[in-house]
Scaffold this motif. Structure first.
Motif: not given
Length: 226
Positions: A166-169, A188-193, A203-204
């Motif tokens: 992932f890249s946050g996008i 898995i991804t930590l999400g994006c704006d 957030d969690e």
């Protein structure tokens, strides 16, 4: 590949929810090329972003969407519904948002974002427990503990490291829908704006996507080790 039986959808949904640790529903997503493929009773979505649609399905709603209901066109392109807008494809949009040191860097990353390689007419979204179709991918939102358990289930089954990409996008569209389908591996991804702002991804929370060919083996691993 193990043959998929839709009569197990509810069982898989309960298993993942209880053993992985998922607050809302696991979401089933299916691509379609003709509206005759849409199960009876499923209506068209209101225009919002794909990430919002996934969140709505995680909260119990079922619906379908074409490109016309996808308000984030970068996400719609990642899903193979249409071509990316020029400023997204060139990386200019992300450069203007301050995500890259240069336009050239933005173009490199934009070129490497995962996209569905086959053009489709639309997608069907539903909680997995209610889905009367074989999902092309399932998506769920969980916390870091659930992410750890997801990785452990993968390692148990394949004896290799789980390597998120992932890249946050383009997180919920590219990372956990397009990437699992195109790579054949869960992601898995930590999400994006965009997903955190529009879809209210907490957030969690992180997001997980598992391609159809891996759902059965993933369920077997989860059942054995948790």
């Amino acid at each position: 590949m193990v043959e998929y039986d839709i009569s197990n959808n509810s069982e898989y949904a309960s298993l993942f929810k209880d053993k992985i640790g998922i607050n809302d529903n696991v979401v089933a997503i299916k691509f379609f090329d003709d509206e005759s493929e849409i199960p009876q009773g499923i209506t068209k979505a209101q225009p919002v972003r794909h990430c919002e649609m996934v969140k709505l399905a995680s909260q119990g709603e079922s619906f379908y969407s074409t490109k016309d209901e996808q308000t984030c066109k970068g996400g719609s392109a990642a899903l193979g519904l249409e071509d990316a807008p020029k400023k997204v494809a060139s990386g200019e949009k992300y450069f203007e948002l301050g995500r890259f040191k240069s336009l050239e860097d933005g173009k490199i990353v934009a070129d490497n974002l995962c996209k569905i390689s086959t053009r489709h007419k639309g997608l069907i979204y539903a909680p997995l427990k209610d889905a009367e179709f074989v999902p092309d991918v399932i998506v769920y939102f969980t916390n870091p503990l659930g992410g750890m358990r997801t990785a452990q289930a993968y390692v148990y089954q394949y004896s290799e490291k789980f390597e998120p990409n992932f890249s946050g996008i383009q997180s919920v569209c590219g990372d956990v829908c397009a990437t699992p389908i195109e790579s054949g591996k869960p992601n898995i991804t930590l999400g994006c704006d965009g997903s955190r702002r529009a879809a209210k991804v907490k957030d969690e929370e992180l997001a997980v996507g598992i391609n159809q060919s891996e759902i059965v083996s993933f369920a077997e691993a989860v059942e054995k080790i948790f």
